[in-house]
Write a protein that holds these residues in place. Sequence first.
Motif, mmCIF file in Angstrom:
data_model
loop_
_atom_site.group_PDB
_atom_site.id
_atom_site.type_symbol
_atom_site.label_atom_id
_atom_site.label_comp_id
_atom_site.label_asym_id
_atom_site.label_seq_id
_atom_site.Cartn_x
_atom_site.Cartn_y
_atom_site.Cartn_z
ATOM 1 N N ALA A 169 0.829 -1.208 0.000
ATOM 2 C CA ALA A 169 0.000 0.000 0.000
ATOM 3 C C ALA A 169 0.863 1.258 0.000
ATOM 4 O O ALA A 169 0.574 2.210 -0.740
ATOM 5 C CB ALA A 169 -0.937 -0.010 1.203
ATOM 6 N N GLY A 172 2.233 2.043 -3.360
ATOM 7 C CA GLY A 172 1.200 2.622 -4.212
ATOM 8 C C GLY A 172 0.855 4.054 -3.853
ATOM 9 O O GLY A 172 0.605 4.884 -4.729
ATOM 10 N N ARG A 179 2.027 3.048 -8.918
ATOM 11 C CA ARG A 179 0.703 2.940 -8.295
ATOM 12 C C ARG A 179 -0.183 1.922 -8.997
ATOM 13 O O ARG A 179 -0.820 1.082 -8.349
ATOM 14 C CB ARG A 179 0.037 4.317 -8.282
ATOM 15 N N ASP A 180 -0.246 1.971 -10.310
ATOM 16 C CA ASP A 180 -1.110 1.037 -11.031
ATOM 17 C C ASP A 180 -0.679 -0.403 -10.794
ATOM 18 O O ASP A 180 -1.524 -1.291 -10.641
ATOM 19 C CB ASP A 180 -1.101 1.343 -12.529
ATOM 20 N N VAL A 183 -1.759 -1.414 -7.215
ATOM 21 C CA VAL A 183 -3.205 -1.659 -7.168
ATOM 22 C C VAL A 183 -3.528 -2.976 -7.854
ATOM 23 O O VAL A 183 -4.342 -3.777 -7.357
ATOM 24 C CB VAL A 183 -3.960 -0.487 -7.827
ATOM 25 N N GLY A 186 -2.721 -5.914 -5.644
ATOM 26 C CA GLY A 186 -3.738 -6.045 -4.606
ATOM 27 C C GLY A 186 -5.020 -6.646 -5.130
ATOM 28 O O GLY A 186 -5.631 -7.510 -4.488
ATOM 29 N N GLU A 187 -5.440 -6.211 -6.294
ATOM 30 C CA GLU A 187 -6.686 -6.719 -6.868
ATOM 31 C C GLU A 187 -6.568 -8.199 -7.224
ATOM 32 O O GLU A 187 -7.515 -8.973 -7.042
ATOM 33 C CB GLU A 187 -7.066 -5.899 -8.088
ATOM 34 N N PRO A 207 -5.891 -1.882 -2.623
ATOM 35 C CA PRO A 207 -6.458 -0.974 -3.628
ATOM 36 C C PRO A 207 -7.336 0.123 -3.024
ATOM 37 O O PRO A 207 -7.281 1.281 -3.456
ATOM 38 C CB PRO A 207 -7.267 -1.918 -4.519
ATOM 39 N N ILE A 210 -4.972 2.558 -0.940
ATOM 40 C CA ILE A 210 -4.230 3.451 -1.839
ATOM 41 C C ILE A 210 -5.147 4.550 -2.379
ATOM 42 O O ILE A 210 -4.803 5.740 -2.345
ATOM 43 C CB ILE A 210 -3.607 2.646 -2.989
ATOM 44 N N ALA A 211 -6.308 4.152 -2.860
ATOM 45 C CA ALA A 211 -7.224 5.127 -3.437
ATOM 46 C C ALA A 211 -7.634 6.191 -2.434
ATOM 47 O O ALA A 211 -7.694 7.395 -2.761
ATOM 48 C CB ALA A 211 -8.465 4.412 -3.977
#
Length: 218
Positions: A169, A172, A179-180, A183, A186-187, A207, A210-211
Motif C-alpha cells: 500500500a 502505491g 501505483r497502477d 493496485v 492487490g486486486e 487498492p 491506496i485510493a
Amino acid sequence: MTLDDALAAIAALEDPKMRAANEKRGDDHGMNLSRLRALAKTIKTDHELARELWSTGETGARLLALLVCAPARFTADELDRMLRETQPPKVNDWFVNYVLKKSPHAEAQRERWMDDADDTVAAAGWALTAVRVVKSPDGLDLDALLDEIERDMRDATPRTQWAMNETLAQIGIRHPALRDRAVGIGERLQVLADYPTAPGCTSPFAPLWIAEMVRRQG
C-alpha cells in the motif's frame, strides 16, 4: 522505582474483565493500557528497570518495559533476541513501533529479518521496510519488492502478510509511477479484501487504502 515496586504497580492495574477482553485478541494481560501509560510517565525513562521488567517474561511487565526503555541502548543482538520473544500481539506491536523503528540498528537488521523463517521476525522486517518506503526510499528496489509481494503475500502467515500488505500500500501511495502496478497486485491477490472495517475507517485492502490516501493528498 525498583522492580518489585513496578511489578506491584502492574498487579494493581489488573482487571478481570479487561483480561477476558484482551485474551480474545490473543493478549495475556488484564490492564487498561491508558493506566499503564500513566504509570510509565511517573517512572520516565529507566533503561535498567526496563531490562529487569523484560527479563520476567510477563506480558504486563514487558509492555511497561517498552514504555520506559531507551531504544537506542539495545544492541543489535539484544533486539534480535527480544523480537523473537514478542509473541503476544500487543507486545509485538509495541516492540516494533516503540523500539525497532527508533533503533539505530533497524536498517542493518531489516533485510536479514525479512527472510527469516520465524514469522514474527519476518513481519518485523517487512514493517521496517514499509517505514523505509515512506521515509527514505532511495536505494530500495521497489520493483523487486513488488515482485516479492506478488509472489509470496497470498500464502504468507497472517503477521507477515499484514506487514507485506502495508508495504504494498505504501508503495502505491507514495510512488505514483508504481501505483497502477501496486493496485493491480492487490486486486489479483485479494489479500484483506474481506477484512471487517468500521464505518468511517479506511480498509486495509491495498487498492482501497491506496485510493483513499491518494484522494486525501489531492
